[in-house]
Design a protein around this motif. Structure first.
Motif, PDB file in Angstrom:
ATOM      1  N   MET A 134       0.712  -1.304  -0.179  1.00 43.51           N
ATOM      2  CA  MET A 134       0.054   0.167   0.008  1.00 43.51           C
ATOM      3  C   MET A 134       1.014   1.182  -0.006  1.00 43.51           C
ATOM      4  SD  MET A 134      -2.932   0.861   2.848  1.00 43.51           S
ATOM      5  CE  MET A 134      -3.697  -0.798   2.482  1.00 43.51           C
ATOM      6  N   LEU A 135       0.559   2.198  -0.900  1.00 45.30           N
ATOM      7  CA  LEU A 135       1.402   3.664  -1.097  1.00 45.30           C
ATOM      8  C   LEU A 135       0.742   4.739  -0.697  1.00 45.30           C
ATOM      9  CD1 LEU A 135       3.238   2.524  -4.474  1.00 45.30           C
ATOM     10  CD2 LEU A 135       3.710   1.860  -2.180  1.00 45.30           C
ATOM     11  N   LEU A 136       1.609   5.583  -0.379  1.00 44.86           N
ATOM     12  CA  LEU A 136       0.865   6.872  -0.003  1.00 44.86           C
ATOM     13  C   LEU A 136       1.531   7.907  -0.948  1.00 44.86           C
ATOM     14  CD1 LEU A 136       1.415   6.276   3.938  1.00 44.86           C
ATOM     15  CD2 LEU A 136      -0.567   6.138   2.629  1.00 44.86           C
ATOM     16  N   LEU A 137       0.819   9.035  -1.216  1.00 43.66           N
ATOM     17  CA  LEU A 137       1.411   9.955  -2.213  1.00 43.66           C
ATOM     18  C   LEU A 137       1.326  11.476  -1.142  1.00 43.66           C
ATOM     19  CD1 LEU A 137       0.455  10.763  -5.767  1.00 43.66           C
ATOM     20  CD2 LEU A 137       0.536  13.025  -4.226  1.00 43.66           C
ATOM     21  N   GLY A 138       2.418  11.951  -1.249  1.00 50.65           N
ATOM     22  CA  GLY A 138       2.730  13.347  -0.347  1.00 50.65           C
ATOM     23  C   GLY A 138       3.180  14.494  -1.316  1.00 50.65           C
ATOM     24  N   ILE A 139       2.332  15.789  -1.145  1.00 48.40           N
ATOM     25  CA  ILE A 139       2.496  16.901  -2.121  1.00 48.40           C
ATOM     26  C   ILE A 139       2.936  17.835  -1.124  1.00 48.40           C
ATOM     27  CG2 ILE A 139       1.637  18.467  -3.683  1.00 48.40           C
ATOM     28  CD1 ILE A 139      -0.568  16.349  -4.250  1.00 48.40           C
ATOM     29  N   ASP A 140       4.051  18.640  -1.477  1.00 46.96           N
ATOM     30  CA  ASP A 140       4.483  19.644  -0.632  1.00 46.96           C
ATOM     31  C   ASP A 140       4.636  21.130  -1.525  1.00 46.96           C
ATOM     32  OD1 ASP A 140       5.782  21.451   1.348  1.00 46.96           O
ATOM     33  OD2 ASP A 140       7.561  20.612   1.357  1.00 46.96           O
ATOM     34  N   ILE A 141       3.751  21.949  -1.351  1.00 48.23           N
ATOM     35  CA  ILE A 141       3.537  23.305  -2.162  1.00 48.23           C
ATOM     36  C   ILE A 141       4.576  24.254  -1.422  1.00 48.23           C
ATOM     37  CG2 ILE A 141       2.205  24.788  -3.150  1.00 48.23           C
ATOM     38  CD1 ILE A 141      -0.367  22.899  -2.173  1.00 48.23           C
ATOM     39  N   GLY A 142       5.820  24.230  -2.164  1.00 46.12           N
ATOM     40  CA  GLY A 142       6.681  25.193  -1.587  1.00 46.12           C
ATOM     41  C   GLY A 142       6.914  26.438  -2.234  1.00 46.12           C
ATOM     42  N   ASP A 194       6.210   3.820   0.748  1.00 45.21           N
ATOM     43  CA  ASP A 194       5.635   2.730   0.942  1.00 45.21           C
ATOM     44  C   ASP A 194       5.077   2.655   2.399  1.00 45.21           C
ATOM     45  OD1 ASP A 194       5.388  -0.158   2.153  1.00 45.21           O
ATOM     46  OD2 ASP A 194       6.530  -0.741   0.456  1.00 45.21           O
ATOM     47  N   ALA A 195       3.634   2.545   2.705  1.00 47.79           N
ATOM     48  CA  ALA A 195       3.096   2.576   4.094  1.00 47.79           C
ATOM     49  C   ALA A 195       3.784   1.740   5.007  1.00 47.79           C
ATOM     50  CB  ALA A 195       1.608   2.815   3.852  1.00 47.79           C
ATOM     51  N   ASN A 196       4.074   0.609   4.774  1.00 47.72           N
ATOM     52  CA  ASN A 196       4.380  -0.607   5.610  1.00 47.72           C
ATOM     53  C   ASN A 196       5.723  -0.255   6.029  1.00 47.72           C
ATOM     54  OD1 ASN A 196       2.016  -1.995   5.316  1.00 47.72           O
ATOM     55  ND2 ASN A 196       2.768  -3.121   3.254  1.00 47.72           N
ATOM     56  N   THR A 197       6.530   0.282   5.297  1.00 47.22           N
ATOM     57  CA  THR A 197       8.268   0.193   5.563  1.00 47.22           C
ATOM     58  C   THR A 197       8.517   1.516   5.865  1.00 47.22           C
ATOM     59  OG1 THR A 197       8.678   0.525   3.248  1.00 47.22           O
ATOM     60  CG2 THR A 197       8.831  -1.700   4.193  1.00 47.22           C
ATOM     61  N   GLN A 198       7.742   2.795   5.593  1.00 50.17           N
ATOM     62  CA  GLN A 198       7.941   4.091   5.409  1.00 50.17           C
ATOM     63  C   GLN A 198       8.926   4.443   4.370  1.00 50.17           C
ATOM     64  OE1 GLN A 198       7.928   2.915   9.294  1.00 50.17           O
ATOM     65  NE2 GLN A 198       5.845   2.453   8.697  1.00 50.17           N
ATOM     66  N   ALA A 217      -2.540   3.349  12.783  1.00 50.77           N
ATOM     67  CA  ALA A 217      -3.147   2.912  14.060  1.00 50.77           C
ATOM     68  C   ALA A 217      -2.997   4.440  15.032  1.00 50.77           C
ATOM     69  CB  ALA A 217      -3.178   1.909  15.119  1.00 50.77           C
ATOM     70  N   SER A 218      -2.176   4.767  14.928  1.00 43.93           N
ATOM     71  CA  SER A 218      -1.573   6.080  15.616  1.00 43.93           C
ATOM     72  C   SER A 218      -0.447   6.612  14.997  1.00 43.93           C
ATOM     73  CB  SER A 218      -1.106   5.603  16.992  1.00 43.93           C
ATOM     74  OG  SER A 218       0.147   4.961  16.837  1.00 43.93           O
ATOM     75  N   PRO A 219      -0.126   7.957  15.254  1.00 44.45           N
ATOM     76  CA  PRO A 219       0.795   8.759  14.667  1.00 44.45           C
ATOM     77  C   PRO A 219       2.327   7.973  14.890  1.00 44.45           C
ATOM     78  CG  PRO A 219      -0.432  10.443  15.601  1.00 44.45           C
ATOM     79  CD  PRO A 219      -1.007   9.029  15.848  1.00 44.45           C
ATOM     80  N   SER A 220       2.397   7.532  16.043  1.00 38.10           N
ATOM     81  CA  SER A 220       3.876   6.917  16.322  1.00 38.10           C
ATOM     82  C   SER A 220       4.106   5.642  15.442  1.00 38.10           C
ATOM     83  CB  SER A 220       3.719   6.440  17.758  1.00 38.10           C
ATOM     84  OG  SER A 220       2.538   5.343  18.143  1.00 38.10           O
ATOM     85  N   ASP A 221       3.188   4.962  14.984  1.00 41.91           N
ATOM     86  CA  ASP A 221       3.162   4.090  14.088  1.00 41.91           C
ATOM     87  C   ASP A 221       3.986   4.289  12.787  1.00 41.91           C
ATOM     88  OD1 ASP A 221       2.136   1.978  15.877  1.00 41.91           O
ATOM     89  OD2 ASP A 221       0.329   2.080  14.893  1.00 41.91           O
ATOM     90  N   ALA A 222       3.510   5.618  12.381  1.00 45.06           N
ATOM     91  CA  ALA A 222       4.329   6.191  11.119  1.00 45.06           C
ATOM     92  C   ALA A 222       5.576   6.376  11.263  1.00 45.06           C
ATOM     93  CB  ALA A 222       3.126   7.502  10.682  1.00 45.06           C
ATOM     94  N   PHE A 223       6.304   6.595  12.360  1.00 45.84           N
ATOM     95  CA  PHE A 223       7.653   6.962  12.522  1.00 45.84           C
ATOM     96  C   PHE A 223       8.532   5.609  13.142  1.00 45.84           C
ATOM     97  CE2 PHE A 223       4.905  10.754  12.250  1.00 45.84           C
ATOM     98  CZ  PHE A 223       5.507  11.494  11.306  1.00 45.84           C
ATOM     99  N   LYS A 224       8.021   4.579  13.245  1.00 43.15           N
ATOM    100  CA  LYS A 224       8.595   3.737  13.914  1.00 43.15           C
ATOM    101  C   LYS A 224      10.113   3.190  13.173  1.00 43.15           C
ATOM    102  CE  LYS A 224       5.944  -0.315  11.512  1.00 43.15           C
ATOM    103  NZ  LYS A 224       4.804  -1.094  11.629  1.00 43.15           N
ATOM    104  N   ASN A 225      10.095   3.613  12.168  1.00 42.08           N
ATOM    105  CA  ASN A 225      11.562   3.295  11.414  1.00 42.08           C
ATOM    106  C   ASN A 225      12.276   4.451  11.208  1.00 42.08           C
ATOM    107  OD1 ASN A 225      11.030   0.457  10.856  1.00 42.08           O
ATOM    108  ND2 ASN A 225       9.520   0.870   9.258  1.00 42.08           N
ATOM    109  N   MET A 226      11.831   5.502  11.787  1.00 41.28           N
ATOM    110  CA  MET A 226      12.690   6.916  11.747  1.00 41.28           C
ATOM    111  C   MET A 226      13.764   6.951  12.876  1.00 41.28           C
ATOM    112  SD  MET A 226      11.423  10.831  11.692  1.00 41.28           S
ATOM    113  CE  MET A 226      11.632  11.189  13.438  1.00 41.28           C
ATOM    114  N   HIS A 227      15.108   7.245  12.168  1.00 40.87           N
ATOM    115  CA  HIS A 227      16.088   7.239  13.217  1.00 40.87           C
ATOM    116  C   HIS A 227      17.113   8.604  12.671  1.00 40.87           C
ATOM    117  CE1 HIS A 227      15.286   3.327  14.712  1.00 40.87           C
ATOM    118  NE2 HIS A 227      15.444   3.145  13.437  1.00 40.87           N
TER     119      HIS A 227
END
Length: 494
Positions: free
Chosen positions: A1-9, A19-23, A453-463
């Motif tokens: 499952m994929l996510l698309l992000g747009i940043d209007i700078g 990739d939603a699963n691996t971030q 399920a929660s915001p923390s789940d979206a960043f579990k692989n961030m270091h």
């Protein structure tokens, strides 16, 4: 499952596929390669075309698709981050009425100052948490006073991300976070401010339906899906201003956590659980992405208008043909303190942290027999770091005392010299992350669509990829000299 992000700078559009699963980021594209123009019809004015944003977004999505690293049909949600405080106006047919008056435009400063006095300083600060200043509400008042034929045609008042959401879905929505950054929202009464509506004479019907930041903001139209190579019906499930979104992308969601960025503008953004405000409105408080009436989560924002924009100007004027990497390498050859050269980096509109004064960029102590362009490169970076220190001291006055600051390794933080200067000047260690605003918007879409399920789940692989700490250089004399130069200039500025 994929996510698309747009940043209007302000400078360009970025799009990320995550990739939603691996971030993990599967594709990242920026459009255009050169920086987008800002129209300045008069001194202190700044406008951009929302149609230009929309065209560039389409091009950036096509560029991502062309990389061939994912199946566009697997994209399940869209998130939008956008430059804050811009004013976008459409009629009942969703047709643009004028170009957007963007964040660094200064034409409404006096309008906001009069509103501050008329409504009452304490009433504004305690309810709006800010002076109306030159924020979106005051820009709308400028249109009403100076372009009455356009004002009469307004169906909805939007911020930049609301406009792009409308283009994708046909729906016009906003959030408390967006309304607060426009200084339209009353935090005490939890509603669009009656004081702002009554003083400026705005019709409440002009404002879109309010939904949470993490929520369903409409579904991708079939016509747009065909045009963009996506599946119809994908939800736009996240919309946030670029600085709250930058904080989200760095997992800065809880009270006491602080993020920074040094792109076109420079920002320190701290999270508080109090309805706090600066008595002079030099730093500003808005609803953070996770704000609710029950759980007050506020973003306290310090903004320096001209950081990356100054370095770009420097490159165009002195470093034609050079890359930023080459400029940074040259700057490193110059000793600490730039042999006395000092630069004030305030040439991109009225600076809120300087009480909305138009200070401009100033160079002090130029020695024609000593100073080279390499000195200018270093002095610009040191001057920007000094401006961050000046602003952080204001935040400290307002009980924001970070022990560490998180930042993405991007823009000026790509320069080791700037990053170390920032840390030395502020005295605060910086954790650097491999983040991007468009990636943050994609993860926000995953949160808003309940993929996480929660915001923390979206960043579990961030270091963190790097920790920068003060290195012992004595920068205090440099800062104090810079501060004296600024104070003299402020006295000379009306």
């Amino acid at each position: 499952m994929l996510l698309l992000g747009i940043d209007i700078g302000t400078s360009s559009i970025k799009v990320a596929i995550v990739d939603a699963n691996t971030q993990k980021t599967l594709a990242l594209a920026q459009y255009p390669d050169t920086e987008s123009p800002i129209t300045s019809l008069q001194l202190g004015w700044a406008e951009q075309s929302p149609e230009m944003w929309w065209e560039h977004i389409q091009q950036a999505i096509v560029l991502c698709h062309s990389k061939g690293t994912y199946n566009p049909g697997d994209i399940a949600a869209i998130g939008i981050a956008y430059q804050m405080h811009g004013l976008v106006l459409v009629d009942k047919n969703q047709k643009l009425l004028r170009d957007s008056i963007i964040w660094c435009d200064s034409r409404a400063v006096e309008i906001g100052a009069k509103a501050f006095d008329a409504i009452g300083h304490q009433k504004c600060l305690s309810h709006l948490l800010n002076s109306p200043g030159n924020f979106t509400a005051s820009k709308l008042a400028w249109v009403k006073a100076n372009e009455p034929k356009i004002y009469e045609q307004i169906y909805k008042v939007m911020l930049p991300g609301d406009y792009i959401g409308m283009k994708l879905t046909g729906d016009i929505t906003t959030s408390i976070s967006s309304l607060s950054e426009g200084v339209f929202f009353d935090f005490v009464n939890n509603e669009i401010s009656k004081d702002i509506l009554n003083y400026y004479g705005f019709n409440k019907a002009m404002f879109p339906e309010i939904r949470p930041v993490f929520a369903d903001h409409g579904h991708l139209l079939a016509s747009m899906a065909n045009k963009l190579g996506l599946s119809p019906g994908i939800p736009v499930s996240y919309k946030a201003g670029d600085q709250p979104n930058n904080a989200l992308s760095l997992n800065v969601l809880n009270a006491g956590e602080v993020a920074a960025t040094a792109g076109t503008s420079g920002v320190i953004y701290g999270v508080s659980d109090q309805l706090t405000y600066d008595p002079q409105s030099r730093v500003n408080t808005f609803a953070h992405v996770n704000y609710t009436e029950q759980q007050k989560s506020m973003g306290v924002l310090l903004c320096i208008n001209g950081t990356g924009s100054l370095y770009r100007w420097t490159k165009n004027l002195f470093g034609a043909g050079e890359s930023y990497v080459q400029m940074n390498d040259e700057a490193k050859q110059v000793p600490l303190g730039s042999d006395g050269l000092r630069i004030l980096p305030f040439g991109n509109g009225a600076e809120r942290m300087l009480n909305n004064k138009l200070v401009g960029v100033h160079m002090q102590n130029i020695d024609l027999n000593l100073h080279s362009r390499s000195h200018i490169y270093r002095a610009v970076q040191e001057g920007i770091a000094c401006a961050f220190r000046y602003g952080l001291d204001i935040m400290r006055e307002n009980k924001m005392n970070p022990t560490v600051i998180r930042a993405g390794r991007a823009n000026l933080f790509l320069s080791d010299l700037f990053a170390q200067s920032f840390v030395n000047m502020t005295g605060i260690p910086v954790e650097l992350y491999q983040n991007d605003g468009s990636v943050g918007a994609a993860l926000g879409a995953g949160i808003g669509s309940k993929i996480y399920a929660s915001p923390s789940d979206a960043f579990k692989n961030m270091h963190a990829i790097q920790l920068i700490e003060p290195n012992g250089d004595d920068v205090e004399p440099i800062y104090q000299e810079w501060k004296c130069l600024l104070e003299r200039q402020l006295l000379a500025t009306n």
